[in-house]
Design an enzyme around this catalytic site. Sequence first.
Site, PDB file in Angstrom:
ATOM      1  N   SER A   1       0.806  -1.220   0.000  1.00 52.94           N
ATOM      2  CA  SER A   1       0.000   0.000   0.000  1.00 52.94           C
ATOM      3  C   SER A   1       0.839   1.270   0.000  1.00 52.94           C
ATOM      4  CB  SER A   1      -0.946   0.004   1.207  1.00 52.94           C
ATOM      5  OG  SER A   1      -1.769  -1.146   1.212  1.00 52.94           O
TER       6      SER A   1
ATOM      7  N   HIS B   1       1.002   4.553   4.744  1.00 51.77           N
ATOM      8  CA  HIS B   1       0.405   5.092   3.515  1.00 51.77           C
ATOM      9  C   HIS B   1       0.879   6.515   3.264  1.00 51.77           C
ATOM     10  CE1 HIS B   1      -3.229   2.118   3.796  1.00 51.77           C
ATOM     11  NE2 HIS B   1      -2.068   1.517   3.595  1.00 51.77           N
TER      12      HIS B   1
END
Length: 317
Positions: A206, A252
């Site tokens: 991610s 992230h």
Amino acid sequence: MNTPGGWGPPPPGGPGPGVPPQLPSQVCVRHPNRPTALACTRCDRPACPECLRPAAVGQHCVDCVRAGQRDVRPVRTIAGATTRGTFVPYATYVLIAASVIVFAITAAQSSDVMNNQSPSRLFADWALWPRGIAQGEFYRIIGSGFLHFGPIHLAVNMLALYIIGRDVEHILGRSRYVAVYVTALLGGAAGALALQDSLSVTAGASGAIYGLFGAQAIILIRLRQSPGPIFVLIAINVIISVSIPGISLWGHMGGLAAGTAATAGLLFVPGWLGNTGGPSSSSARLIGWGSIAAVAVFALVVIALRTLQLRSEFGYS
């Protein structure tokens, strides 16, 4: 009607009976054993049909065709990557395949597709575990980017990588794309280590994919196109990261910041520093690669400093 002596004119279309046909006096320049009546309309050298190619006017020999291709300047993207008629995003496919293979190994080791992380030895060895980093297991920084918690986590990330990665790879070119991806992966690891709980365990692509989101936004801005849709996508994913427990928000965000900064350095910094040779010039390439390296080094410095803190926190000398 015969002429005196019984001889008549040769029949139309060729010599008379018993007279061999006239062979061309010239031979192909590439095949000396092949007589030919054809020639290249560009260099006038004799050539056989195998050595000729159709051209806008007449036909050119393969040597002239090759020389003409060298004289044509390739079309390049804003990042200096050469464009081709049919682009195949091999790097994106390799990254997807690597994640799928690693997931298959962890699922086989754990004997459970839905709960592949335990008791998989590979997952335990590669997950981004702060205590492991403090012990010097730095391979976890890269390895964790290919691990995923279950098939849904894998499918969502690989779909995003497939959709975003192909376009970014096409614009940046394969080598720059991989460099930005790895830099974003390092940024995600740095964010997770620096800002998350020291007992947490992180895994997944991610962070690197968020970096590609940022790269896509910078590309659209550089192309003078609206980055609105990618901004909406980033906002939705940030909301999801905040709303759902267990998702690595700082991983992230670290990946997003690193990927955005690396791509901005690649596409904008050469122009800011006065480069006038275009994106394919040696100076632009040097500045672009230097910008990516600077972001990667910054992420590594953050990781190194956090590692020292973790070693002190866990009591390692």
